[in-house]
Design an enzyme around this catalytic site. Structure first.
Site, PDB file in Angstrom:
ATOM      1  N   ASP A 180      -0.694   4.269   0.759  1.00 20.13           N
ATOM      2  CA  ASP A 180      -1.290   5.224   1.693  1.00 20.13           C
ATOM      3  C   ASP A 180      -0.536   5.161   3.015  1.00 20.13           C
ATOM      4  O   ASP A 180       0.054   4.136   3.382  1.00 20.13           O
ATOM      5  CB  ASP A 180      -2.780   4.953   1.899  1.00 20.13           C
TER       6      ASP A 180
ATOM      7  N   ASP B 226       6.649   1.910   6.408  1.00 14.33           N
ATOM      8  CA  ASP B 226       5.294   1.360   6.231  1.00 14.33           C
ATOM      9  C   ASP B 226       4.560   2.119   5.150  1.00 14.33           C
ATOM     10  O   ASP B 226       3.838   3.067   5.434  1.00 14.33           O
ATOM     11  CB  ASP B 226       4.563   1.452   7.569  1.00 14.33           C
TER      12      ASP B 226
ATOM     13  N   HIS C 232       0.836  -1.195   0.000  1.00 13.05           N
ATOM     14  CA  HIS C 232       0.000   0.000   0.000  1.00 13.05           C
ATOM     15  C   HIS C 232       0.872   1.247   0.000  1.00 13.05           C
ATOM     16  O   HIS C 232       1.949   1.269   0.606  1.00 13.05           O
ATOM     17  CB  HIS C 232      -0.940   0.015   1.207  1.00 13.05           C
TER      18      HIS C 232
ATOM     19  N   GLU D  21       4.755  -5.875   4.188  1.00 12.93           N
ATOM     20  CA  GLU D  21       4.576  -5.188   5.473  1.00 12.93           C
ATOM     21  C   GLU D  21       5.860  -5.265   6.301  1.00 12.93           C
ATOM     22  O   GLU D  21       6.630  -6.228   6.178  1.00 12.93           O
ATOM     23  CB  GLU D  21       3.425  -5.811   6.263  1.00 12.93           C
TER      24      GLU D  21
ATOM     25  N   GLU E 182      -5.086   0.903   2.867  1.00 10.15           N
ATOM     26  CA  GLU E 182      -4.777  -0.159   3.833  1.00 10.15           C
ATOM     27  C   GLU E 182      -4.792   0.375   5.250  1.00 10.15           C
ATOM     28  O   GLU E 182      -5.233  -0.307   6.176  1.00 10.15           O
ATOM     29  CB  GLU E 182      -3.402  -0.763   3.525  1.00 10.15           C
ATOM     30  N   GLU E 183      -4.349   1.606   5.415  1.00 10.79           N
ATOM     31  CA  GLU E 183      -4.308   2.208   6.753  1.00 10.79           C
ATOM     32  C   GLU E 183      -5.687   2.669   7.214  1.00 10.79           C
ATOM     33  O   GLU E 183      -5.889   2.930   8.401  1.00 10.79           O
ATOM     34  CB  GLU E 183      -3.348   3.407   6.762  1.00 10.79           C
TER      35      GLU E 183
ATOM     36  N   HIS F 110       4.529   4.456  11.896  1.00 11.20           N
ATOM     37  CA  HIS F 110       3.473   5.284  12.483  1.00 11.20           C
ATOM     38  C   HIS F 110       4.003   6.282  13.511  1.00 11.20           C
ATOM     39  O   HIS F 110       3.215   6.976  14.155  1.00 11.20           O
ATOM     40  CB  HIS F 110       2.373   4.423  13.125  1.00 11.20           C
TER      41      HIS F 110
END
Length: 378
Positions: free
Chosen positions: A79, A108, A77, A167, A138-139, A350
């Site tokens: 995003d 990520d 992903h 991931e 995805e997030e 994150h």
């Protein structure tokens, strides 16, 4: 001089792509993939509030009517979560300081996407079919991302034999852990209605809080299981309580709670919804469950074996096969073919000042190339 993987990662990070992502980051990805011989299909799915979401499916190599080629897919992903305040530099201006590349998405998971594409520079088109399954959702709720891509792949009859999800699975060093499964996830809203009244006249009211507390007590007493060979025990957590009563002398009319359940493959979202629903109903409440994903397990075999072998060959370590952590889009892709997750170290994902070691990007590129070759030749 920066490696190809580092340059690709910088190009992707430079596009702010807070979930749900559309536009510029996909333009960049298409510009990177097209010269490598990929056919690109981009489409938008979903409406507000959880959309629109852009998705990209890229594929290279074709099956001959006489020779069936292996199809290896990489899923990821572009995003990212909101960067937050307090970064040492602009989160969407990639910056190398020392041995680290900083930027939102570095770990990520724009970094692993960059490493995978860089790995393809040394793999010829005639070695087999390679595809990339890339979503911009995805997030977020993940309603219009990988699920829509799976529908597209099925309609086009382009189902991979094996799928690697990039991931960030590594913990203390690159390659020390890969994920062969994930627990399922279901969120539940418990609502209890009562009758508002004065606290001095409880016989004229019906306190929903008392009923809700009793319901939650029964739910908390549940032991769902003791775990399995590959999964930890399932757990139920109360994540929110809400009454919203501003007055100290009023019995409220309603009370609500939210539950989150992470569960192993001894259960399904439906079976847990029924179990909790019966308790809530017996206690005078109503339940609204939303299943985010079912558990999946790819038992140790071909895919985990060739990933483990590539890690040991290039890094000299034996990787741990795990099902720990949260959910990922592998939960959807597991319906297509065997799926394993392997990517960068997850320590800064994150977080503020998210960063990846440039050396890890280069090593991951080499490992991914070995995985692809082994998968296409097996």
């Amino acid at each position: 001089m920066n490696s190809i993987a580092v340059k690709y990662a910088e190009r992707l990070i430079a596009h702010p792509s807070i979930t749900p992502a559309t536009g510029g980051v996909f333009d960049e990805l298409e510009a990177i993939l097209t010269p490598l011989g990929f056919h690109i299909h981009r489409f938008i799915s979903g409406d507000a509030p959880d959309g629109p979401v852009e998705n990209l499916f890229a594929i290279r190599g074709n099956n001959s009517p006489h020779i069936k080629k292996r199809h290896f897919a990489f899923a990821g992903h572009v995003d990212v979560v909101p960067p937050g305040e307090g970064w040492a530099s602009n989160p969407f201006t990639p910056e190398i300081r020392g041995d680290l590349l900083y930027g939102r998405g570095a770990v990520d998971m724009k970094g692993s996407i960059a490493a995978f594409i860089a790995a393809l520079h040394d793999i010829n088109e005639d070695e087999g079919i390679i595809s990339l399954i890339i979503t911009g959702d995805e997030e977020g709720p993940a309603l219009y991302g990988t699920r829509a891509l799976i529908d597209h792949m099925r309609a086009a009859e382009q189902i991979p034999d094996l799928c690697l999800v990039g991931e960030p699975t590594s913990v203390n060093r690159l390659g020390d852990m890969i994920k062969i499964g994930r627990r399922g996830s279901v969120n539940m809203w418990v609502r209890v209605n009562g009758a508002q009244g004065h606290v001095a006249y409880p016989h004229l009211a019906d306190n929903p809080i008392t009923k809700l507390v009793a319901i939650l007590g029964k739910i908390d007493a549940l032991i769902l299981d003791e775990g399995t060979d590959w999964f930890q025990p399932s757990n139920i957590e109360v994540t929110d309580l809400h009454v919203g009563n501003p007055a100290h002398n009023v019995i409220p009319a309603k009370a609500e709670a939210r539950l989150s359940i992470r569960f192993n493959d001894l259960h399904s979202g439906a079976s847990l919804s029924t179990l909790i629903g019966d308790i809530v109903s017996d206690g005078g409440g109503e339940l609204e469950p939303i299943i985010s994903g079912e558990p999946f397990l790819t038992p140790p075999g071909e895919l985990s074996g060739l990933i483990s072998a590539a890690i040991e060959k290039n890094l000299g370590i034996k990787t741990e096969l795990s099902t720990s952590g949260g959910t990922s889009d592998a939960r959807f892709l597991s319906a297509l073919c065997p799926v394993v997750e392997f990517g960068l170290c997850n320590a800064t994902m994150h977080k503020l000042d998210e960063a990846v070691a440039t050396d890890d990007l280069e090593k991951l590129t080499i490992i991914y190339a070995d995985i692809v070759r082994a998968a296409l030749q097996s």
